[in-house]
Design a protein around this motif. Structure first.
Motif: not given
Length: 388
Positions: A72-76, A81-85, A150-157
């Motif tokens: 949810g954080f990554v998608l919304f 935040i990146v756009r405003q920064a 891949i690291a964020l969505l697979v390896i870390v979890p």
């Protein structure tokens, strides 16, 4: 094993660990993140176990909630935040130029042609305009390269799931491998490191989350442009006392002066948001959530982030906080040993006295009488046993 040999062996182990971090670098980053996530979530899993869930069910529930929150954080939130920064960085040179023109018109003597302040403002605007967007792009690109999808969505979890599932068994196994001679001392130091690290990470993380929500919502409700990016940035810097509120407050007030010029009520509202945030943080959040027992000084933390970040890159920054907590506890332990040592006191430690030997005095003939009594009581039984 002598003390000298132990120092050599443990020093070699620490050097091997640092060399491994330096050589592997990005390859072990997902595993470090996974281990950190498992460490932070282990108390929650233990609490769910005490509530009646099995360890597996607790870990599955925690993992699902954490993955959903991250997605949810990554998608919304992250794109906003990146756009405003990015927009804030692009707009900063224009704001500086407008401020400079305003000061020249109202106070011409303060910014003379060719003066130091005027030249500094021109250089700052040029630097932000030329390098600001490039810095954001390079930071985002480097983070995206080091922490791949891949690291964020697979390896870390996956790493976090299995470590969290077997956390208690791993801790027990490590405890079994401790050198028996120093096991009590190592356990005490490990408890102190855990209290320091968990108190700082969980407590400061909670404070950052609360301040981020408060600043972002407050600035957005006021209608300040780039309010979410400014609020999140101020909250992220709040782990350093007064730095977050000073940088975030100065940025927010500067943007408010340009956006709400002629509307002092809204400028005052922006100032009030940061004043309230600082008062709540200093008088309630920090004492109640983080507490004074953490013992991780902000200067020590900044030094650790700077040193390990320069030596090992992003991986070094990830392990800087745990290593800073561990080194802080070890330094306090060595200070205690130094204060008790002959090097500080100037006298040798007294050797431990052997335990006293208790001697009971009885009248003459008591021992022979006890032997005859024991022999009379056991003799027939013994003879009876032999006959059988």
């Amino acid at each position: 094993m002598s003390t000298r040999s132990q120092v050599i062996w443990w020093g070699a182990a620490m050097a091997a660990l640092l060399l491994t971090l330096w050589l592997l670098g990005q390859a072990i980053l997902p595993f470090i993140i996974g281990a950190g996530v498992a460490y932070l979530l282990d108390p929650l899993a233990d609490r769910l176990e005490r509530a009646g869930l099995s360890r597996t069910a607790s870990v599955v529930l925690i993992t699902l909630v954490a993955v959903m929150a991250f997605v949810g954080f990554v998608l919304f939130l992250a794109p906003m935040i990146v756009r405003q920064a990015t927009q804030l960085v692009n707009a900063a040179p224009g704001m500086i130029e407008q401020f400079q023109d305003f000061m020249i018109q109202r106070f011409p003597g303060l910014l003379p042609e060719g003066g130091t302040i005027r030249a500094g403002l021109n250089n700052l605007a040029a630097a932000i305009g030329e390098r600001g967007g490039e810095i954001i792009g390079s930071v985002l690109g480097s983070v995206a390269g080091m922490v791949s999808v891949i690291a964020l969505l697979v390896i870390v979890p996956v790493v976090a799931f299995y470590l969290l599932l077997d956390w208690d068994r791993l801790v027990a196994h490590v405890d079994e491998l401790l050198p028996r001679q120093h096991a009590p001392t190592i356990r005490r130091l490990a408890r102190e490191i855990d209290q320091t690290l968990s108190g700082f990470l969980r407590g400061q993380g909670t404070v950052i989350l609360i301040l981020g929500v408060f600043y972002s919502l407050g600035l957005m409700l006021v209608g300040l442009p780039y309010g979410m990016a400014i609020g999140i940035g101020a909250a992220m810097l709040s782990f350093i006392p007064y730095v977050g509120v000073l940088i975030g407050g100065a940025t927010a007030i500067g943007v408010a002066l340009f956006h709400f010029w002629g509307e002092p009520v809204w400028i005052g509202a922006v100032i009030a948001i940061f004043v309230i945030g600082q008062v709540v943080e200093g008088n309630y959040l920090q004492p109640k959530i983080v507490g004074n027992h953490v013992g991780l000084h902000p200067v020590w933390l900044l030094l650790a982030l700077s040193v390990f970040g320069s030596l090992f890159g992003f991986v070094g920054m990830m392990v800087a906080v745990p290593l800073a907590a561990a080194l802080g506890v070890l330094v306090r332990f060595m200070t205690e040993q130094y204060v008790e040592s002959p090097l500080y006191t100037g006298r040798q430690r007294e050797a431990e006295q052997p335990l006293p030997v208790l001697v009971e005095l009885v009248p003459d003939g008591t021992r022979d009488a006890l032997r005859r009594r024991d022999g009379d009581e056991t003799g027939p039984q013994a003879d009876h046993g032999k006959m059988r």
